[in-house]
Design a protein around this motif. Structure first.
Motif, short mmCIF file in Angstrom:
data_model
loop_
_atom_site.label_atom_id
_atom_site.label_comp_id
_atom_site.label_asym_id
_atom_site.label_seq_id
_atom_site.Cartn_x
_atom_site.Cartn_y
_atom_site.Cartn_z
N ARG A 6 0.84 -1.21 0.00
CA ARG A 6 0.00 0.00 0.00
C ARG A 6 0.87 1.26 0.00
O ARG A 6 0.60 2.21 -0.75
CB ARG A 6 -0.92 -0.01 1.22
N GLU A 7 1.90 1.28 0.79
CA GLU A 7 2.79 2.45 0.84
C GLU A 7 3.49 2.67 -0.50
O GLU A 7 3.65 3.81 -0.95
CB GLU A 7 3.81 2.28 1.96
N GLN A 10 -3.64 7.13 -5.86
CA GLN A 10 -4.33 8.41 -5.75
C GLN A 10 -4.71 8.97 -7.12
O GLN A 10 -5.76 9.59 -7.28
CB GLN A 10 -3.46 9.41 -4.98
N GLU A 35 1.03 4.19 -3.31
CA GLU A 35 0.16 5.30 -2.91
C GLU A 35 0.00 6.34 -4.01
O GLU A 35 -1.11 6.83 -4.27
CB GLU A 35 0.72 5.96 -1.65
N SER A 36 1.09 6.69 -4.69
CA SER A 36 1.01 7.74 -5.72
C SER A 36 0.13 7.33 -6.90
O SER A 36 -0.82 8.06 -7.24
CB SER A 36 2.41 8.10 -6.20
#
Length: 450
Positions: free
Chosen positions: A375-376, A383, A379-380
Motif C-alpha cells: 500500500r505504501e 491516488q 500510494e502515488s
C-alpha cells in the motif's frame, strides 16, 4: 462474423454472439485471455513474418521502407524467418526468459501507442507489432468459429498512455485502425472501454440506473457515469446516456512498476550512497523498471548506460548492490523484475504477505513483502486512479446509484477499500474483471453491425 475485441494492455480477448448468448472465445489454447506479449529473435523479424507468411501489404512509403530495412537486416544476420519465428502470450514470455539477451520481447505494446515524439518509421513499426498480434488473435478465433471474422468493435481507453493529449489519442487510434485493417478486418469501430463494461452490466438491469463504471486496466484507469437500463438497450445512439467520464494513463502496470521501484530496486542499489556520501543518481534505476516508457528503456539499454553503470559500481559504497543492476542491464531483465513485482501484487491481493524470489539476479536473492508495504509503495498511482472518480463526480450533476468495478487490477482489496471510503454509501458490484469489456464490446458490435 462480428466480434468484440479487447486489445488490452495486460491481456487480449475476443467474444461473439451465438444464439443470443455472448461468449469469449479461447485464443491461447483453451484460455480466453492472451497476455499482451510478443517476441521474436530480433524486431525486424516481425515485419518479414507478416509479409512472407501472412501476405500483409506494405503500401505507404514508411511501410515499404520498414519492410526493406527488415529484409536487409534479417539477411545480414542470416536469420531465416519461419511461421514460428514470432511468438505471442506466455509462449513469448517463455522464449524471453529462456534467453533474454538474444530475444526481442515487448510486453503491453498498447502502452506505447500514444507515446509523444514517435517518428513515422517508429509508428510504422508499431503498426506491424499490433497487426501481428491482431492477426494471430483473429486466426485463433476463426479456428473456433469456422467462419471468417471481418467486423470488430475494438475497445479504447478514454485517454491512452502518453503525454500528448488528444493528439496522442488520435495517434494510438490510427495505429489500432491501420493494424486491424491490415490484419484482415473489413469494418472496424471503437468504443470506450468503461462504456463497454457498462453495456455488459446493463444486460442485467430491469430499470434505469445511474451506473459509475470504474475500469482499472493494465495501462489506464477509466471512469464513466452512465444512464443504463432496458430503455437504452440496443440503441445505436447513446450520447445522451453518458453523463460524465474521465480517464488517466495509470493502471495496473504502474502499480507493478512502482512496487518494483520502491521495494525491489533498493536491492540493486537504488537510494544507496556513493563513497563520498552523496546519493547515487536515481534515474538509471527508474529507467530500468519503466517498461511502458519507450524513451526510458532506450536510455537504460543504450551503450552509454553500460559505461555509466560500471562507473556507479566503482563509486558506490555498496558496489555489490549496484552490480546487480549491471547484471539486470546485461541480461535485459527489466520485464522479469517488473513481472516479479506483478506476481507479488497478485499474491498480496489475497494474502497479507509474500516472498518475492529474484534468483535470476543472484542465487538465493529474495525479498519479503507485506500488504502494508504494498500500500505504501503504490500510494502515488493509487491516488491518481481515485482522482478519476473525483473528476467524474465534479462533472456530473447527480450521484451514482451503483458502482460497477471491473478490470484486471480491480481485484485488489486496497482499491475496493479506497472506493468505499470515497463513496461510502454507494454499493459496489464486482464485474467480470477479465470479460466485462470484451462482452460489452460484443454487444455494441452486434448493435452497430446487425
Amino acid at each position: 462474423m462480428v466480434i468484440g475485441f479487447d486489445y488490452g494492455t495486460a491481456n487480449c480477448s475476443v467474444a461473439i454472439e451465438r444464439e443470443g448468448q455472448f461468449q469469449q472465445l479461447p485464443i491461447a489454447g483453451s484460455d480466453k485471455l492472451l497476455p499482451s506479449m510478443i517476441s521474436a529473435p530480433i524486431r525486424s523479424v516481425v515485419s518479414e513474418w507478416l509479409y512472407r507468411h501472412h501476405g500483409v501489404s506494405y503500401q505507404t512509403p514508411e511501410e515499404t521502407a520498414l519492410l526493406q530495412q527488415a529484409l536487409r537486416t534479417n539477411r545480414d544476420e542470416d536469420l531465416p524467418v519461419s511461421a514460428q519465428s514470432v511468438q505471442f502470450g506466455l509462449s513469448a514470455l517463455s522464449q524471453y526468459i529462456a534467453d533474454p539477451q538474444d530475444v526481442w520481447f515487448v510486453k503491453s505494446p498498447k502502452s506505447f501507442l500514444g507515446a509523444k515524439g514517435l517518428k513515422p518509421q517508429q509508428i510504422a513499426f508499431f503498426d506491424d507489432v499490433v497487426c501481428a498480434m491482431m492477426l494471430h488473435i483473429r486466426q485463433q478465433a476463426e479456428q473456433h468459429t469456422q467462419t471468417p471474422i471481418e467486423q470488430a468493435v475494438i475497445g479504447r481507453p478514454v485517454n491512452f498512455q502518453g503525454t500528448g493529449g488528444e493528439e496522442a489519442n488520435q495517434q494510438a487510434i490510427g495505429i489500432l485502425r491501420r493494424a486491424a485493417l491490415r490484419a484482415g478486418f473489413r469494418d472496424v469501430e471503437f468504443q470506450f472501454e468503461p462504456v463497454a463494461a457498462g453495456l455488459e452490466y446493463e444486460s442485467q438491469l430491469t430499470c434505469e440506473t445511474r451506473v459509475l463504471v470504474v475500469d482499472i486496466g493494465g495501462g489506464t484507469t477509466d471512469c464513466s457515469l452512465l444512464l443504463m437500463g432496458p430503455e437504452w438497450r440496443d440503441k445505436a445512439q447513446r450520447s445522451e446516456s453518458l453523463l460524465a467520464h474521465s480517464g488517466c494513463r495509470v493502471g495496473g502496470n504502474d502499480l507493478d512498476i512502482m512496487l518494483a521501484y520502491k521495494q525491489l530496486m533498493p536491492l540493486l542499489g537504488a537510494g544507496s550512497p556513493s563513497r563520498s556520501g552523496k546519493a547515487l543518481p536515481l534515474l538509471p534505476w527508474w529507467n530500468a523498471v519503466a517498461i511502458n516508457d519507450v524513451m526510458a528503456q532506450g536510455d537504460f539499454y543504450s551503450p552509454s548506460s553500460a559505461q555509466q553503470l560500471q562507473q556507479l559500481v566503482k563509486e558506490a559504497q555498496h558496489p555489490e548492490l549496484v552490480t546487480r543492476l549491471l547484471t539486470l542491464w546485461r541480461e535485459k531483465q527489466s520485464y522479469q523484475i517488473v513481472r516479479s513485482a506483478e506476481q507479488a501484487k497478485i499474491d498480496l491481493s489475497v494474502q497479507d504477505e509474500t516472498c518475492c524470489p529474484l534468483d535470476y539476479l543472484e542465487n538465493g536473492l529474495t525479498h519479503h513483502l507485506t500488504a502494508t508495504i504494498f500500500r505504501e509503495a503504490i500510494e502515488s498511482p493509487l491516488q491518481k486512479m481515485l482522482q478519476q472518480v473525483v473528476e467524474v463526480m465534479q462533472q456530473a450533476t447527480t450521484a451514482p446509484q451503483v458502482i460497477y468495478l471491473t478490470g484486471g487490477s480491480a481485484r485488489s482489496p486496497l482499491l475496493r477499500h479506497a472506493l468505499e471510503q470515497l463513496l461510502p454509501n454507494t454499493p459496489i458490484i464486482q464485474g467480470d474483471d477479465f470479460g466485462s469489456v470484451t462482452l460489452g464490446l460484443t454487444r455494441w458490435a452486434n448493435t452497430l453491425f446487425r
